[in-house]
Design an enzyme around this catalytic site. Structure first.
Site, PDB file in Angstrom:
ATOM      1  N   MET A   1       0.826  -1.192   0.000  1.00 52.94           N
ATOM      2  CA  MET A   1       0.000   0.000   0.000  1.00 52.94           C
ATOM      3  C   MET A   1       0.870   1.255   0.000  1.00 52.94           C
ATOM      4  SD  MET A   1      -3.228  -0.645  -0.070  1.00 52.94           S
ATOM      5  CE  MET A   1      -4.348  -2.025   0.155  1.00 52.94           C
ATOM      6  N   CYS A   2       0.652   2.121  -0.941  1.00 54.72           N
ATOM      7  CA  CYS A   2       1.391   3.375  -1.035  1.00 54.72           C
ATOM      8  C   CYS A   2       0.723   4.443  -0.170  1.00 54.72           C
ATOM      9  CB  CYS A   2       1.440   3.845  -2.484  1.00 54.72           C
ATOM     10  SG  CYS A   2       2.106   2.630  -3.643  1.00 54.72           S
ATOM     11  N   ARG A   3       1.379   5.586  -0.049  1.00 57.72           N
ATOM     12  CA  ARG A   3       0.788   6.763   0.594  1.00 57.72           C
ATOM     13  C   ARG A   3       0.723   7.865  -0.459  1.00 57.72           C
ATOM     14  NH1 ARG A   3      -1.984   5.113   4.610  1.00 57.72           N
ATOM     15  NH2 ARG A   3      -2.180   3.645   2.878  1.00 57.72           N
ATOM     16  N   VAL A  89       4.642   7.901  -2.116  1.00 55.32           N
ATOM     17  CA  VAL A  89       5.727   7.029  -1.660  1.00 55.32           C
ATOM     18  C   VAL A  89       5.236   5.605  -1.850  1.00 55.32           C
ATOM     19  CG1 VAL A  89       6.889   8.633  -0.115  1.00 55.32           C
ATOM     20  CG2 VAL A  89       4.942   7.327   0.742  1.00 55.32           C
ATOM     21  N   ASN A 116      -3.191   4.154  -4.783  1.00 55.89           N
ATOM     22  CA  ASN A 116      -2.938   3.336  -3.598  1.00 55.89           C
ATOM     23  C   ASN A 116      -3.928   2.185  -3.646  1.00 55.89           C
ATOM     24  OD1 ASN A 116      -2.255   2.325  -1.051  1.00 55.89           O
ATOM     25  ND2 ASN A 116      -3.773   3.622  -0.050  1.00 55.89           N
TER      26      ASN A 116
END
Length: 268
Positions: A1-3, A89, A116
């Site tokens: 999972m990205c931010r 990120v 995400n």
């Protein structure tokens, strides 16, 4: 999972968004608070921004290093001033390569997107069905292997169609995003494929974002307007960057932020 992080509003220096808040995107890379999968976001990062004075294609900066190891970013972000920004990120899905071609944001001319989420077992499930929906030009434009870039390609293929057929409905970006999520759901249904799609897309003048998952709870997504330290602006983020009047986007919803910063939210 990205931010994820997006900003639209009065031009500001980029470091005020990326690095200075107490729970900045930098902090979220190594100490996220609301990730449902993974521990850190160390598989590279990317930022994209628009010139506040010229109608030109957006600029991007990407790195395969974790954002906390990029010694150039503090200097670059202090130099850049922008009124429209996307940042991500990355925590790569297992099996996806950590390469610049796979690093967000993904773009095509004036449009940029970040994501995400995931498509479960992407290469063996929706990889071919999504590609079958694409015209040749968009198909040839894909340079990486991620589910994100393929979802963005599907979105681009639907963008002109929605603009032509729904001129009085939601703005084209919003309608195209809605159609993208609808088609993904239809493609995933026969095989019971799980996916989640928190997407943020911009053309430099507006933001459109989704909080959506077809079978499980969607990842978190928040919005904030006209914070005292960031007047005349809207932010959308996976996690709040600081204490403030953040609002959680409803699940299965699309949020649109217009040029006048008017916010509209509708259920999918």
């Amino acid at each position: 999972m990205c931010r994820l992080l997006a900003y639209l509003g009065r031009p500001i220096q980029l470091d005020r968004l990326l690095l200075k808040p107490e729970h900045s995107l930098l902090a979220q890379s190594y100490q996220p608070r609301e990730m449902t999968s993974g521990v850190v976001n160390a598989d590279g990062f990317g930022i994209g921004w628009y010139d506040p004075d010229r109608e030109v294609d957006p600029f991007t900066y990407k790195n395969l290093l974790p954002i906390w190891n990029d010694t150039n970013l503090p200097h670059l972000s202090r130099y850049i001033e922008t009124g429209t920004f996307l940042g991500c990120v990355r925590s790569a899905t297992v099996g996806q390569e950590v390469t610049l071609n796979n690093c967000p944001p993904f773009g095509d001319r004036r449009i940029m997107a970040i994501h995400n989420g995931f498509i479960d077992n992407f290469r063996k499930t929706l990889y071919r069905p999504i590609r079958n929906k694409l015209g040749d030009e968009i198909y040839q434009h894909i340079s990486g292997t991620t589910d994100t870039e393929h979802i963005f390609a599907l979105f681009l293929s639907l963008l002109d169609v929605t603009a032509d057929h729904h001129p009085q409905a939601h703005p084209p970006l919003t309608s195209a995003l809605h159609s993208t999520l609808t088609i993904l759901t239809e493609l995933a249904r026969p095989e019971g494929v799980k996916f989640s799609a928190n997407l943020i897309i911009t053309d430099g003048h507006q933001l459109v974002a989704s909080r959506f998952a077809n079978q499980t709870g969607a990842p978190t997504l928040y919005w904030l307007r006209d914070d005292p330290n960031f007047p005349d602006s809207v932010m959308i983020a996976s996690e709040p960057l600081f204490e403030g009047d953040w609002h959680k986007c409803p699940e299965e919803s699309i949020i649109t932020v217009g040029e006048n910063l008017e916010i509209n939210i509708h259920q999918i």
